[in-house]
Design a protein around this motif. Structure first.
Motif, PDB file in Angstrom:
ATOM      1  N   LYS A  47       0.832  -1.205   0.000  1.00  0.00           N
ATOM      2  CA  LYS A  47       0.000   0.000   0.000  1.00  0.00           C
ATOM      3  C   LYS A  47       0.866   1.253   0.000  1.00  0.00           C
ATOM      4  CE  LYS A  47      -3.990  -2.072   2.218  1.00  0.00           C
ATOM      5  NZ  LYS A  47      -4.721  -2.241   3.472  1.00  0.00           N
ATOM      6  N   LEU A  48       1.941   1.236   0.821  1.00  0.00           N
ATOM      7  CA  LEU A  48       2.834   2.400   0.857  1.00  0.00           C
ATOM      8  C   LEU A  48       3.572   2.557  -0.469  1.00  0.00           C
ATOM      9  CD1 LEU A  48       4.294   2.270   4.456  1.00  0.00           C
ATOM     10  CD2 LEU A  48       2.695   3.927   3.500  1.00  0.00           C
ATOM     11  N   PHE A  49       3.977   1.436  -1.070  1.00  0.00           N
ATOM     12  CA  PHE A  49       4.651   1.499  -2.373  1.00  0.00           C
ATOM     13  C   PHE A  49       3.710   2.081  -3.420  1.00  0.00           C
ATOM     14  CE2 PHE A  49       5.398  -0.632  -6.496  1.00  0.00           C
ATOM     15  CZ  PHE A  49       6.594  -0.022  -6.815  1.00  0.00           C
ATOM     16  N   TRP A  50       2.460   1.644  -3.427  1.00  0.00           N
ATOM     17  CA  TRP A  50       1.483   2.130  -4.399  1.00  0.00           C
ATOM     18  C   TRP A  50       1.218   3.623  -4.199  1.00  0.00           C
ATOM     19  CZ3 TRP A  50       0.047   0.818  -8.918  1.00  0.00           C
ATOM     20  CH2 TRP A  50      -1.137   1.305  -9.470  1.00  0.00           C
ATOM     21  N   ARG A  51       1.114   4.039  -2.930  1.00  0.00           N
ATOM     22  CA  ARG A  51       0.923   5.473  -2.648  1.00  0.00           C
ATOM     23  C   ARG A  51       2.115   6.284  -3.130  1.00  0.00           C
ATOM     24  NH1 ARG A  51      -0.152   6.187   3.396  1.00  0.00           N
ATOM     25  NH2 ARG A  51       0.496   8.292   2.854  1.00  0.00           N
ATOM     26  N   MET A  87       4.206   5.495  -5.620  1.00  0.00           N
ATOM     27  CA  MET A  87       4.226   5.540  -7.081  1.00  0.00           C
ATOM     28  C   MET A  87       3.185   6.519  -7.633  1.00  0.00           C
ATOM     29  SD  MET A  87       6.655   3.716  -8.235  1.00  0.00           S
ATOM     30  CE  MET A  87       6.241   3.543  -9.955  1.00  0.00           C
ATOM     31  N   ARG A  88       2.061   6.654  -6.967  1.00  0.00           N
ATOM     32  CA  ARG A  88       1.004   7.538  -7.449  1.00  0.00           C
ATOM     33  C   ARG A  88       1.196   8.990  -6.998  1.00  0.00           C
ATOM     34  NH1 ARG A  88      -4.431   5.072  -8.768  1.00  0.00           N
ATOM     35  NH2 ARG A  88      -4.793   7.281  -8.731  1.00  0.00           N
ATOM     36  N   SER A  89       2.120   9.215  -6.072  1.00  0.00           N
ATOM     37  CA  SER A  89       2.330  10.571  -5.560  1.00  0.00           C
ATOM     38  C   SER A  89       3.206  11.384  -6.510  1.00  0.00           C
ATOM     39  CB  SER A  89       2.980  10.523  -4.177  1.00  0.00           C
ATOM     40  OG  SER A  89       4.302  10.040  -4.284  1.00  0.00           O
ATOM     41  N   LYS A  90       3.150  12.675  -6.333  1.00  0.00           N
ATOM     42  CA  LYS A  90       4.015  13.566  -7.095  1.00  0.00           C
ATOM     43  C   LYS A  90       5.369  13.630  -6.399  1.00  0.00           C
ATOM     44  CE  LYS A  90       0.184  16.363  -8.657  1.00  0.00           C
ATOM     45  NZ  LYS A  90      -0.518  17.633  -8.533  1.00  0.00           N
ATOM     46  N   PRO A  91       6.448  13.937  -7.130  1.00  0.00           N
ATOM     47  CA  PRO A  91       7.745  14.071  -6.481  1.00  0.00           C
ATOM     48  C   PRO A  91       7.686  15.079  -5.332  1.00  0.00           C
ATOM     49  CG  PRO A  91       8.020  14.045  -8.846  1.00  0.00           C
ATOM     50  CD  PRO A  91       6.536  14.102  -8.581  1.00  0.00           C
ATOM     51  N   GLY A  92       8.197  14.664  -4.181  1.00  0.00           N
ATOM     52  CA  GLY A  92       8.178  15.504  -2.990  1.00  0.00           C
ATOM     53  C   GLY A  92       6.979  15.260  -2.103  1.00  0.00           C
ATOM     54  N   GLU A  93       6.003  14.483  -2.574  1.00  0.00           N
ATOM     55  CA  GLU A  93       4.804  14.199  -1.790  1.00  0.00           C
ATOM     56  C   GLU A  93       4.700  12.712  -1.423  1.00  0.00           C
ATOM     57  OE1 GLU A  93       1.466  15.624  -3.988  1.00  0.00           O
ATOM     58  OE2 GLU A  93       2.148  17.692  -3.954  1.00  0.00           O
ATOM     59  N   GLU A  94       5.841  12.021  -1.391  1.00  0.00           N
ATOM     60  CA  GLU A  94       5.850  10.603  -1.072  1.00  0.00           C
ATOM     61  C   GLU A  94       5.400  10.380   0.375  1.00  0.00           C
ATOM     62  OE1 GLU A  94       8.557  12.257  -2.162  1.00  0.00           O
ATOM     63  OE2 GLU A  94       8.765  11.538  -4.208  1.00  0.00           O
ATOM     64  N   PRO A  95       4.851   9.191   0.685  1.00  0.00           N
ATOM     65  CA  PRO A  95       4.423   8.913   2.057  1.00  0.00           C
ATOM     66  C   PRO A  95       5.609   8.963   3.025  1.00  0.00           C
ATOM     67  CG  PRO A  95       4.122   6.972   0.655  1.00  0.00           C
ATOM     68  CD  PRO A  95       4.592   8.083  -0.214  1.00  0.00           C
ATOM     69  N   THR A  96       5.363   9.456   4.218  1.00  0.00           N
ATOM     70  CA  THR A  96       6.442   9.589   5.216  1.00  0.00           C
ATOM     71  C   THR A  96       6.335   8.550   6.322  1.00  0.00           C
ATOM     72  OG1 THR A  96       5.142  11.228   6.408  1.00  0.00           O
ATOM     73  CG2 THR A  96       6.729  12.064   4.803  1.00  0.00           C
ATOM     74  N   GLU A  97       5.432   7.567   6.174  1.00  0.00           N
ATOM     75  CA  GLU A  97       5.316   6.511   7.170  1.00  0.00           C
ATOM     76  C   GLU A  97       6.603   5.681   7.186  1.00  0.00           C
ATOM     77  OE1 GLU A  97       2.990   7.320   5.063  1.00  0.00           O
ATOM     78  OE2 GLU A  97       1.049   7.346   6.028  1.00  0.00           O
ATOM     79  N   PRO A  98       6.962   5.111   8.343  1.00  0.00           N
ATOM     80  CA  PRO A  98       8.187   4.318   8.411  1.00  0.00           C
ATOM     81  C   PRO A  98       8.071   3.039   7.582  1.00  0.00           C
ATOM     82  CG  PRO A  98       7.019   4.287  10.512  1.00  0.00           C
ATOM     83  CD  PRO A  98       6.288   5.228   9.621  1.00  0.00           C
TER      84      PRO A  98
END
Length: 86
Positions: free
Chosen positions: A52-56, A58-69
């Motif tokens: 789920k984190l990988f998918w989020r 990949m779908r995010s814009k550069p600089g808006e990647e998930p910050t969860e550990p």
């Protein structure tokens, strides 16, 4: 977050001329976390969170990647840089 990608020697050597240095994709660490999850116990229980984190990512814009550990990698989670207001 950008980190170097090791260059591999080709049997033909490195061609002459300028080359751009390869860069790791911004979601490479998330993909690696998914791969580690595949080999940790029951994959039906260990893989859904990292995927789920990988998918989020990949779908995010550069600089808006998930910050969860990360689930299995021993890396610090990515941090967002706050825009500087002047």
């Amino acid at each position: 977050m950008s980190r170097e990608v090791p260059r591999r020697e080709s049997p033909w050597g490195v061609s002459g001329g300028p080359h751009r240095e390869p860069k790791a994709h911004r979601c490479n660490d998330r993909a690696e976390d998914v791969i580690h999850a595949c080999f940790e116990g029951n994959p039906f229980k260990t893989v859904p969170g990292p995927i789920k984190l990988f998918w989020r990512c990949m779908r995010s814009k550069p600089g808006e990647e998930p910050t969860e550990p990360f689930y299995y990698l021993q890396l610090d989670p990515p941090k967002r840089e706050e825009p500087k207001l002047e």
